[in-house]
Write an enzyme that holds these catalytic residues in place. Structure first.
Site, mmCIF file in Angstrom:
data_model
loop_
_atom_site.group_PDB
_atom_site.id
_atom_site.type_symbol
_atom_site.label_atom_id
_atom_site.label_comp_id
_atom_site.label_asym_id
_atom_site.label_seq_id
_atom_site.Cartn_x
_atom_site.Cartn_y
_atom_site.Cartn_z
ATOM 1 N N HIS A 28 -5.720 5.917 -1.801
ATOM 2 C CA HIS A 28 -4.982 7.089 -1.327
ATOM 3 C C HIS A 28 -4.742 8.009 -2.519
ATOM 4 O O HIS A 28 -3.599 8.282 -2.897
ATOM 5 C CB HIS A 28 -3.680 6.673 -0.654
ATOM 6 C CG HIS A 28 -3.900 6.006 0.663
ATOM 7 N ND1 HIS A 28 -3.996 6.703 1.847
ATOM 8 C CD2 HIS A 28 -4.093 4.697 0.977
ATOM 9 C CE1 HIS A 28 -4.216 5.858 2.846
ATOM 10 N NE2 HIS A 28 -4.287 4.626 2.340
ATOM 11 N N ASP A 67 -8.052 -4.360 6.898
ATOM 12 C CA ASP A 67 -6.985 -3.368 7.080
ATOM 13 C C ASP A 67 -6.485 -3.432 8.522
ATOM 14 O O ASP A 67 -6.131 -2.420 9.121
ATOM 15 C CB ASP A 67 -7.481 -1.966 6.722
ATOM 16 C CG ASP A 67 -6.329 -0.999 6.420
ATOM 17 O OD1 ASP A 67 -5.169 -1.461 6.305
ATOM 18 O OD2 ASP A 67 -6.589 0.208 6.315
ATOM 19 N N GLU A 72 0.871 -1.174 0.000
ATOM 20 C CA GLU A 72 0.000 0.000 0.000
ATOM 21 C C GLU A 72 0.908 1.224 0.000
ATOM 22 O O GLU A 72 1.196 1.825 1.015
ATOM 23 C CB GLU A 72 -0.924 -0.014 1.214
ATOM 24 C CG GLU A 72 -2.033 1.028 1.118
ATOM 25 C CD GLU A 72 -2.935 1.027 2.322
ATOM 26 O OE1 GLU A 72 -3.939 1.754 2.300
ATOM 27 O OE2 GLU A 72 -2.645 0.315 3.304
ATOM 28 N N HIS A 86 -10.118 0.238 0.231
ATOM 29 C CA HIS A 86 -11.016 0.836 1.236
ATOM 30 C C HIS A 86 -11.817 2.014 0.674
ATOM 31 O O HIS A 86 -11.542 3.182 0.939
ATOM 32 C CB HIS A 86 -10.305 1.201 2.533
ATOM 33 C CG HIS A 86 -8.963 1.863 2.430
ATOM 34 N ND1 HIS A 86 -8.745 3.036 1.725
ATOM 35 C CD2 HIS A 86 -7.768 1.537 2.972
ATOM 36 C CE1 HIS A 86 -7.495 3.390 1.845
ATOM 37 N NE2 HIS A 86 -6.867 2.496 2.596
ATOM 38 N N HIS A 111 -16.823 2.432 11.871
ATOM 39 C CA HIS A 111 -16.146 3.719 12.011
ATOM 40 C C HIS A 111 -15.657 4.259 10.671
ATOM 41 O O HIS A 111 -15.770 5.461 10.422
ATOM 42 C CB HIS A 111 -14.948 3.591 12.959
ATOM 43 C CG HIS A 111 -15.302 3.125 14.322
ATOM 44 N ND1 HIS A 111 -15.861 3.937 15.273
ATOM 45 C CD2 HIS A 111 -15.193 1.894 14.896
ATOM 46 C CE1 HIS A 111 -16.078 3.253 16.382
ATOM 47 N NE2 HIS A 111 -15.673 2.012 16.189
ATOM 48 N N ASP A 169 -16.179 -1.628 9.968
ATOM 49 C CA ASP A 169 -15.934 -1.714 11.408
ATOM 50 C C ASP A 169 -16.829 -0.774 12.202
ATOM 51 O O ASP A 169 -16.678 -0.651 13.421
ATOM 52 C CB ASP A 169 -14.471 -1.428 11.730
ATOM 53 C CG ASP A 169 -14.039 -0.008 11.335
ATOM 54 O OD1 ASP A 169 -14.808 0.687 10.644
ATOM 55 O OD2 ASP A 169 -12.924 0.399 11.719
ATOM 56 N N ALA A 218 -2.685 7.369 7.103
ATOM 57 C CA ALA A 218 -1.673 7.122 8.133
ATOM 58 C C ALA A 218 -0.277 6.945 7.545
ATOM 59 O O ALA A 218 0.661 6.610 8.266
ATOM 60 C CB ALA A 218 -2.056 5.886 8.936
#
Length: 387
Positions: A195, A273, A128, A216, A250, A248, A139
């Site tokens: 990303h 992830d 990734e 994602h 969130h 999840d 992140a």
């Protein structure tokens, strides 16, 4: 070996009272059978499905794959069947290209050493980065981002033992990206878009070049706008794209999940992830070379509050999908046969003659009770015998 189950998802449909015969680690017979005569294992409740496949696990049980030694690789692969996972891709976040090349070599060594049927199958590496957009770093350490120049792509492919580089996430708007996608796809690598600040047109061009997935969906991407739909809009309407979801509670809202279910139901892939904090108590852990923090009921974060992966279990992702309204058959496919198809592995993610006998027995809440890999027990809740 023979397993009899009253409720099974096999060959893409739900079936009642099925007998599975397993020889040399593969299914040799899948047939309806009203009684468990001659069965070695009888499952009278719950539901038996193919083993779960996760295409994006950064680490587990305290260890990030970027820092894993041989014992760590084996330990994580032994523990993943507790969550129903029987096969996975090890994810590595952005780092300098030479560092990622070394990670590929270590992953290849772990694949060669992963014999034995009590461990989840290591399907290769998921890089990734580092070819991501500074507009959506998540992140990742944007200081290591770079363009996918031919030399970088060749360095990664040359470093990876055959079959090791399974997935790569990149931003298709970067210079050289379309040529890189063509090269990677031709080498059998699953190219995923993520990303990224890509427009819908840039996303479509990437898919034309060979990209087949979005990493994602909704997260770390150009936001959707009705006059600028970006990667999200293109992923929802382009039948060539599979969309990864982190369910999840969130990373995306229930409404966003429902939109994906409604528009791309047959193209969804569940991913966790998961990071080193998964399966562990709240505290501080590592993601690549970055420190992350976890609190009860919250995803891992960087010091600035940015999400840093998840602590999601794959069986919980499956249960969450069904609770949010995805039909059970689609949810199971999104965690089994679809990721297998993306990696060109028809021998995984299915209960059918000739496939590897990887299975997970779930309770009515869709949580793992027992797991088999190649027909051999890899996990069972203590005290569970035939039911």
């Amino acid at each position: 070996m023979r397993i009899f189950a009253r409720r099974v998802i096999a060959e893409g449909r739900e079936q009642a009272s099925v007998s599975l015969t397993i020889e040399d680690g593969r299914f040799t017979e899948v047939r309806e059978s009203s009684e468990p005569t001659g069965a070695d294992v009888t499952l009278n409740d719950g539901i038996l499905i193919p083993g779960l496949i996760d295409l994006q696990i950064n680490g587990y049980h305290g260890t990030d794959f970027a820092h894993a030694d041989d014992a760590d690789w084996h330990r994580i692969a032994r523990r993943l069947p507790e969550t129903g996972v029987t096969a996975f891709a090890a994810a590595f976040v952005t780092a300098p290209v030479p560092t990622l090349a070394e990670a590929l070599r270590r992953c290849g060594q772990a694949m060669n050493a992963s014999s034995g049927t009590t461990r989840a199958r290591l399907l290769g590496a998921h890089l990734e980065g580092p070819f991501l957009s500074p507009a959506h770093p998540g992140a990742h350490d944007a200081g290591f981002f770079c363009d996918p120049e031919p030399g970088h792509i060749r360095a990664l492919l040359d470093a990876a033992p055959p079959g090791t580089l399974a997935v790569i996430t990149l931003a298709p708007e970067r210079p050289h990206a379309l040529a890189a996608i063509e090269t990677l796809a031709s080498a059998g690598v699953l190219v995923s878009i993520g990303h990224t600040a890509a427009t819908a047109e840039e996303t479509r061009a990437a898919v034309d070049a060979g990209a087949r997935m979005v990493t994602h969906l909704y997260n770390a991407q150009r936001p959707f706008h009705h006059r600028d739909p970006g990667v999200i809009g293109q992923a929802l309407v382009d039948a060539r794209i599979s969309a990864g979801l982190v369910l999840d509670g969130h990373h995306i809202s229930s409404q966003a999940a429902a939109m994906a279910f409604g528009m791309a139901r047959e193209r969804l892939v569940l991913i966790t992830d998961a990071v080193a904090a998964a399966g562990m108590a709240p505290g501080r852990y590592r993601l690549g070379d970055r420190s992350i923090h976890t609190e009860t009921g919250r995803p891992p974060t960087l010091a600035n509050g940015a999400f840093a992966g998840s602590t999601l279990r794959m069986d919980h992702a499956l249960a969450n999908a069904v609770q949010l309204g995805l039909p059970l058959l689609d949810a199971v496919a999104a965690a089994t046969s679809r990721p297998a198809e993306l990696l060109a592995r028809p021998d995984l993610g299915r209960i059918k003659v000739g496939a590897h006998a990887d299975l997970v027995w779930l309770n009515d809440g869709l949580e793992t009770r027992a797991t088999w890999i190649g027909g051999e027990p890899a996990f069972a809740i203590p005290g569970i015998k035939d039911h």
